[in-house]
Design an enzyme around this catalytic site. Structure first.
Site, mmCIF file in Angstrom:
data_model
loop_
_atom_site.group_PDB
_atom_site.id
_atom_site.type_symbol
_atom_site.label_atom_id
_atom_site.label_comp_id
_atom_site.label_asym_id
_atom_site.label_seq_id
_atom_site.Cartn_x
_atom_site.Cartn_y
_atom_site.Cartn_z
ATOM 1 N N CYS A 44 0.825 -1.211 0.000
ATOM 2 C CA CYS A 44 0.000 0.000 0.000
ATOM 3 C C CYS A 44 0.858 1.259 0.000
ATOM 4 C CB CYS A 44 -0.906 -0.009 1.228
ATOM 5 S SG CYS A 44 -1.807 1.533 1.486
ATOM 6 N N TRP A 77 -7.634 -7.130 5.269
ATOM 7 C CA TRP A 77 -6.211 -7.428 5.446
ATOM 8 C C TRP A 77 -6.018 -8.497 6.517
ATOM 9 C CZ3 TRP A 77 -3.046 -5.168 2.010
ATOM 10 C CH2 TRP A 77 -3.412 -3.931 1.442
ATOM 11 N N ARG A 105 -14.149 0.658 4.342
ATOM 12 C CA ARG A 105 -13.024 -0.233 4.082
ATOM 13 C C ARG A 105 -12.066 -0.199 5.267
ATOM 14 N NH1 ARG A 105 -9.663 1.373 0.598
ATOM 15 N NH2 ARG A 105 -10.524 3.405 0.043
ATOM 16 N N THR A 107 -8.634 0.117 6.273
ATOM 17 C CA THR A 107 -7.471 0.610 5.550
ATOM 18 C C THR A 107 -6.194 0.592 6.396
ATOM 19 O OG1 THR A 107 -7.959 2.893 6.220
ATOM 20 C CG2 THR A 107 -8.906 2.122 4.130
ATOM 21 N N TYR A 171 -5.470 6.487 -8.807
ATOM 22 C CA TYR A 171 -6.663 5.721 -8.415
ATOM 23 C C TYR A 171 -7.901 6.258 -9.108
ATOM 24 C CZ TYR A 171 -4.174 3.221 -4.725
ATOM 25 O OH TYR A 171 -3.308 2.406 -4.044
#
Length: 296
Positions: A44, A77, A105, A107, A171
């Site tokens: 990431c 994750w 989400r 993150t 993105y």
């Protein structure tokens, strides 16, 4: 990915950060050695920043790090082998332990307060600034001042340009659901690269000769550009290697251990091409490109 909630009119609009409490002296969450754990991924770009800064400032023994698996599944994750600090297997468990009603989400990066037993922040722009300022008493001798007071206004202004046009711009191009949205985003990506190429034509770093927060924010996007964004996100007008000043600059940063040792091209490629099935439904990870980041 819970991406649909972030698409509006064919455009990708990144979700706001849910946890934004500051770690600061005199506050509810004061800076203390051993109290905080950063959850990060080598894949990431937003988390990559925190890993770079932690290394540059010599905070390895002050702020802990848990690295998640680069491949996300429906639970988000995963922490290989479980988290030695909290015992959880998925990062989502920490989000829900802090806010049982959380629906966004999960993150990285995010920071867990071991003493308070809760997530303090997933505000990725602030995390590196916190390491640079609140944790200054624990910086290693000779560590760079990445956010000098006399340059903060200039750094903040350039960071906004880099974020919109490049960090998040790739993105916006890759997740666009209309030609108009894609064209708008990709045009801004390359306009920003052109601007930075010109800026670096007569200076070694973005604000002169010394490393700053701006360099830390730019590098993770450059490191992923030819390997991922050029093909996966359709940012194919030019490659990073087509920009002489930017390519030299990126390799010079890569030569610094804090940048090089936190750059894992295998995890980067597997994360994007395998996880983002909305962009790459087959999950096939392409070979190449063959680029020598160690070239002088």
């Amino acid at each position: 990915m819970k991406l649909e909630k972030e698409i509006s009119g064919g455009r990708f609009e990144r979700q706001p950060n849910r946890f934004t409490t500051r770690i600061e002296a005199g506050g509810e969450h004061p800076p203390e050695p051993g109290r905080y754990q950063i959850y990060a991924s080598y894949a990431c770009p937003w988390a990559h920043r925190s890993l770079i800064v932690r290394e540059l400032l010599g905070l390895r023994e002050v702020v802990g790090v848990t690295i998640v698996d680069p491949i996300r599944d429906e639970k988000g994750w995963r922490i290989p082998g479980g988290d030695p600090v909290t015992g959880v297997e998925y990062l989502s468990e920490l989000y829900l332990a802090t806010d049982p009603g959380y629906e966004g989400r999960y993150t990285v990066p995010c920071v867990w307060d071991v003493t308070a037993g809760r997530l303090v922040t997933n505000d990725y722009p602030q995390i590196t600034l916190t390491l640079e300022t609140a944790f200054a008493p624990w910086h290693a001798e000779g560590a760079p001042d990445l956010y000098p007071e006399e340059l903060r206004e200039e750094i903040d202004a350039l960071n906004e340009v880099i974020f919109r046009g490049l960090n998040n711009g790739v993105y916006r191009a890759g997740f666009a659901r209309s030609q108009e949205a894609y064209d708008e985003a990709v045009t801004e990506v390359f306009a920003t690269l052109d601007l930075l190429e010109e800026r670096l034509s007569d200076r070694r770093r973005l604000h002169g000769d010394a490393l700053t927060e701006s360099d830390v924010r730019l590098y993770p996007t450059l490191a992923r550009f030819d390997a991922v964004y050029n093909s996966h996100f359709k940012c194919a007008v030019r490659r990073l290697t087509d920009y002489p000043a930017l390519w030299t600059y990126a390799r010079e940063l890569y030569a610094i251990p804090a940048f090089r040792d936190t750059t894992d091209f295998d995890q980067i490629k597997r994360h994007y091409f395998v996880t983002q099935t909305n962009v790459n439904p087959t999950g096939i990870v392409p070979r190449g490109p063959e680029i020598d980041w160690t070239a002088p």
